[in-house]
Design a protein around this motif. Structure first.
Motif, PDB file in Angstrom:
ATOM      1  N   THR A 187       0.817  -1.218   0.000  1.00 51.66           N
ATOM      2  CA  THR A 187       0.000   0.000   0.000  1.00 51.66           C
ATOM      3  C   THR A 187       0.850   1.266   0.000  1.00 51.66           C
ATOM      4  O   THR A 187       0.530   2.244  -0.685  1.00 51.66           O
ATOM      5  CB  THR A 187      -0.925   0.012   1.236  1.00 51.66           C
ATOM      6  N   LEU A 188       1.919   1.265   0.769  1.00 50.44           N
ATOM      7  CA  LEU A 188       2.725   2.472   0.896  1.00 50.44           C
ATOM      8  C   LEU A 188       3.564   2.740  -0.350  1.00 50.44           C
ATOM      9  O   LEU A 188       4.141   3.814  -0.487  1.00 50.44           O
ATOM     10  CB  LEU A 188       3.613   2.387   2.138  1.00 50.44           C
ATOM     11  N   GLU A 189       3.606   1.767  -1.255  1.00 45.26           N
ATOM     12  CA  GLU A 189       4.261   1.988  -2.553  1.00 45.26           C
ATOM     13  C   GLU A 189       3.243   2.334  -3.621  1.00 45.26           C
ATOM     14  O   GLU A 189       3.489   3.168  -4.480  1.00 45.26           O
ATOM     15  CB  GLU A 189       5.041   0.734  -2.983  1.00 45.26           C
ATOM     16  N   THR A 190       2.060   1.699  -3.566  1.00 43.86           N
ATOM     17  CA  THR A 190       1.071   1.863  -4.634  1.00 43.86           C
ATOM     18  C   THR A 190      -0.014   2.885  -4.314  1.00 43.86           C
ATOM     19  O   THR A 190      -0.658   3.405  -5.225  1.00 43.86           O
ATOM     20  CB  THR A 190       0.378   0.524  -4.925  1.00 43.86           C
ATOM     21  N   GLY A 191      -0.241   3.138  -3.023  1.00 44.25           N
ATOM     22  CA  GLY A 191      -1.340   4.018  -2.643  1.00 44.25           C
ATOM     23  C   GLY A 191      -2.697   3.335  -2.674  1.00 44.25           C
ATOM     24  O   GLY A 191      -3.740   4.009  -2.629  1.00 44.25           O
ATOM     25  N   ASP A 192      -2.719   2.005  -2.719  1.00 46.88           N
ATOM     26  CA  ASP A 192      -3.969   1.245  -2.743  1.00 46.88           C
ATOM     27  C   ASP A 192      -4.477   1.071  -1.311  1.00 46.88           C
ATOM     28  O   ASP A 192      -4.238   0.049  -0.664  1.00 46.88           O
ATOM     29  CB  ASP A 192      -3.737  -0.119  -3.399  1.00 46.88           C
ATOM     30  N   PHE A 193      -5.204   2.060  -0.822  1.00 45.17           N
ATOM     31  CA  PHE A 193      -5.645   2.036   0.570  1.00 45.17           C
ATOM     32  C   PHE A 193      -6.853   1.125   0.790  1.00 45.17           C
ATOM     33  O   PHE A 193      -7.133   0.757   1.926  1.00 45.17           O
ATOM     34  CB  PHE A 193      -5.918   3.461   1.045  1.00 45.17           C
ATOM     35  N   ALA A 194      -7.539   0.753  -0.288  1.00 44.46           N
ATOM     36  CA  ALA A 194      -8.610  -0.239  -0.152  1.00 44.46           C
ATOM     37  C   ALA A 194      -8.014  -1.573   0.289  1.00 44.46           C
ATOM     38  O   ALA A 194      -8.587  -2.291   1.118  1.00 44.46           O
ATOM     39  CB  ALA A 194      -9.364  -0.391  -1.473  1.00 44.46           C
ATOM     40  N   GLN A 195      -6.856  -1.903  -0.268  1.00 47.46           N
ATOM     41  CA  GLN A 195      -6.165  -3.127   0.138  1.00 47.46           C
ATOM     42  C   GLN A 195      -5.767  -3.059   1.609  1.00 47.46           C
ATOM     43  O   GLN A 195      -5.864  -4.046   2.341  1.00 47.46           O
ATOM     44  CB  GLN A 195      -4.909  -3.329  -0.719  1.00 47.46           C
ATOM     45  N   LEU A 196      -5.342  -1.892   2.049  1.00 48.25           N
ATOM     46  CA  LEU A 196      -4.946  -1.737   3.449  1.00 48.25           C
ATOM     47  C   LEU A 196      -6.136  -1.967   4.373  1.00 48.25           C
ATOM     48  O   LEU A 196      -5.991  -2.570   5.443  1.00 48.25           O
ATOM     49  CB  LEU A 196      -4.345  -0.349   3.673  1.00 48.25           C
ATOM     50  N   ARG A 197      -7.295  -1.509   3.974  1.00 43.97           N
ATOM     51  CA  ARG A 197      -8.500  -1.740   4.798  1.00 43.97           C
ATOM     52  C   ARG A 197      -8.772  -3.233   4.952  1.00 43.97           C
ATOM     53  O   ARG A 197      -9.098  -3.712   6.044  1.00 43.97           O
ATOM     54  CB  ARG A 197      -9.712  -1.055   4.172  1.00 43.97           C
ATOM     55  N   VAL A 198      -8.653  -3.956   3.859  1.00 45.78           N
ATOM     56  CA  VAL A 198      -8.894  -5.406   3.906  1.00 45.78           C
ATOM     57  C   VAL A 198      -7.882  -6.070   4.836  1.00 45.78           C
ATOM     58  O   VAL A 198      -8.237  -6.924   5.669  1.00 45.78           O
ATOM     59  CB  VAL A 198      -8.812  -6.001   2.487  1.00 45.78           C
ATOM     60  N   ARG A 199      -6.632  -5.705   4.706  1.00 49.05           N
ATOM     61  CA  ARG A 199      -5.586  -6.285   5.547  1.00 49.05           C
ATOM     62  C   ARG A 199      -5.798  -5.923   7.016  1.00 49.05           C
ATOM     63  O   ARG A 199      -5.611  -6.764   7.915  1.00 49.05           O
ATOM     64  CB  ARG A 199      -4.215  -5.806   5.078  1.00 49.05           C
ATOM     65  N   ALA A 200      -6.169  -4.676   7.278  1.00 47.33           N
ATOM     66  CA  ALA A 200      -6.385  -4.244   8.658  1.00 47.33           C
ATOM     67  C   ALA A 200      -7.513  -5.047   9.302  1.00 47.33           C
ATOM     68  O   ALA A 200      -7.406  -5.455  10.468  1.00 47.33           O
ATOM     69  CB  ALA A 200      -6.702  -2.754   8.693  1.00 47.33           C
ATOM     70  N   ARG A 201      -8.568  -5.292   8.566  1.00 44.60           N
ATOM     71  CA  ARG A 201      -9.690  -6.073   9.115  1.00 44.60           C
ATOM     72  C   ARG A 201      -9.267  -7.511   9.401  1.00 44.60           C
ATOM     73  O   ARG A 201      -9.680  -8.090  10.418  1.00 44.60           O
ATOM     74  CB  ARG A 201     -10.865  -6.017   8.143  1.00 44.60           C
ATOM     75  N   ALA A 202      -8.449  -8.070   8.530  1.00 46.20           N
ATOM     76  CA  ALA A 202      -7.991  -9.447   8.759  1.00 46.20           C
ATOM     77  C   ALA A 202      -7.107  -9.522   9.990  1.00 46.20           C
ATOM     78  O   ALA A 202      -7.229 -10.455  10.806  1.00 46.20           O
ATOM     79  CB  ALA A 202      -7.215  -9.928   7.532  1.00 46.20           C
ATOM     80  N   TRP A 203      -6.234  -8.535  10.189  1.00 52.12           N
ATOM     81  CA  TRP A 203      -5.361  -8.528  11.357  1.00 52.12           C
ATOM     82  C   TRP A 203      -6.161  -8.273  12.640  1.00 52.12           C
ATOM     83  O   TRP A 203      -5.887  -8.891  13.675  1.00 52.12           O
ATOM     84  CB  TRP A 203      -4.251  -7.495  11.191  1.00 52.12           C
ATOM     85  N   LYS A 204      -7.135  -7.394  12.567  1.00 57.23           N
ATOM     86  CA  LYS A 204      -7.969  -7.145  13.751  1.00 57.23           C
ATOM     87  C   LYS A 204      -8.674  -8.429  14.170  1.00 57.23           C
ATOM     88  O   LYS A 204      -8.787  -8.737  15.359  1.00 57.23           O
ATOM     89  CB  LYS A 204      -8.986  -6.048  13.447  1.00 57.23           C
ATOM     90  N   ALA A 205      -9.174  -9.164  13.193  1.00 53.37           N
ATOM     91  CA  ALA A 205      -9.846 -10.431  13.508  1.00 53.37           C
ATOM     92  C   ALA A 205      -8.866 -11.431  14.111  1.00 53.37           C
ATOM     93  O   ALA A 205      -9.208 -12.176  15.039  1.00 53.37           O
ATOM     94  CB  ALA A 205     -10.483 -11.006  12.254  1.00 53.37           C
ATOM     95  N   ALA A 206      -7.620 -11.434  13.602  1.00 51.47           N
ATOM     96  CA  ALA A 206      -6.642 -12.403  14.067  1.00 51.47           C
ATOM     97  C   ALA A 206      -6.214 -12.163  15.515  1.00 51.47           C
ATOM     98  O   ALA A 206      -5.878 -13.119  16.229  1.00 51.47           O
ATOM     99  CB  ALA A 206      -5.412 -12.379  13.166  1.00 51.47           C
ATOM    100  N   VAL A 207      -6.207 -10.909  15.945  1.00 52.20           N
ATOM    101  CA  VAL A 207      -5.737 -10.612  17.306  1.00 52.20           C
ATOM    102  C   VAL A 207      -6.870 -10.436  18.294  1.00 52.20           C
ATOM    103  O   VAL A 207      -6.623 -10.241  19.483  1.00 52.20           O
ATOM    104  CB  VAL A 207      -4.819  -9.359  17.322  1.00 52.20           C
ATOM    105  N   SER A 208      -8.090 -10.503  17.831  1.00 45.50           N
ATOM    106  CA  SER A 208      -9.241 -10.309  18.722  1.00 45.50           C
ATOM    107  C   SER A 208      -9.506 -11.577  19.535  1.00 45.50           C
ATOM    108  O   SER A 208      -9.307 -12.686  19.055  1.00 45.50           O
ATOM    109  CB  SER A 208     -10.493  -9.973  17.910  1.00 45.50           C
TER     110      SER A 208
END
Length: 208
Positions: A187-208
């Motif tokens: 994301t920080l190279e491409t600016g694809d922040f939609a991808q970052l949202r998907v990844r953030a949700r997956a990580w939140k689920a993993a640590v919850s």
């Protein structure tokens, strides 16, 4: 302030590490992560725009994010990070002077450690949380065994922690995970922040 930061790290169970030479993308990524509930953010000083992004994030996300500086190796770097508004300091290695400086300024600090001896030294110097780095060189079982004689060691594995092994580290006793590229992807190279949202949700689920 230190207790509040420690509580945020323990509650969130995730320290997002944002590393990029593009200050605007660092700040934009911080916004997205906080919107997705990842509110503990680390800006490593090895990124040229890290302090500017840190300062901007502190100002714009006032009260919604706990923002810190990473790769803090000296007291001078610690001072510059605090001047920019950092609420916590993270080091790649064990620096007792940085721990002492953080304590003197009521700031949380996560010194980098690799061995039981380094972890004990960090705790004796006053660190409440310690960073296990690089975590990829260990296995979760290392942490499980470590916490038998050192139950007071609140460890944050960082460096090579992937989504697939997040649960194992937490089950072994980690209080939180430090995660960079496995969270941010490209994301920080491409600016694809939609991808970052998907990844953030997956990580939140993993640590919850």
């Amino acid at each position: 302030m230190t207790a509040t930061t420690h509580r945020a790290i323990r509650d969130t169970r995730l320290v997002a590490i944002l590393r990029s030479p593009d200050t605007d993308r660092l700040a934009a990524a911080a916004h997205v992560l906080v919107e997705e509930g990842v509110r503990v953010l680390e800006f490593p000083l090895t990124s040229p725009g890290a302090l500017d992004a840190l300062r901007h994030t502190v100002e714009v996300l006032d009260g919604r994010a706990v923002v810190g500086a990473g790769t803090v190796r000296t007291v001078d770097e610690a001072q510059r990070a605090l001047d920019a508004g950092a609420r916590f300091l993270v080091s790649p290695s064990l620096s007792v002077p940085v721990i002492e400086y953080a304590h003197a300024h009521d700031t949380a600090v996560l010194p980098g450690t690799f061995t039981p001896t380094e972890i004990c030294t960090a705790l004796e110097a006053g660190a409440e949380l310690v960073k296990l780095f690089p975590a990829a060189s260990h296995q979760p079982e290392f942490l499980r065994q470590l916490r038998v004689p050192l139950p007071e060691a609140d460890v944050v594995p960082t460096g090579g922690v992937g989504l697939a092994d997040a649960a194992a580290w937490l089950a072994a006793g980690a209080v939180a995970l430090g995660v960079g590229s496995p969270l941010t992807g490209d994301t920080l190279e491409t600016g694809d922040f939609a991808q970052l949202r998907v990844r953030a949700r997956a990580w939140k689920a993993a640590v919850s």
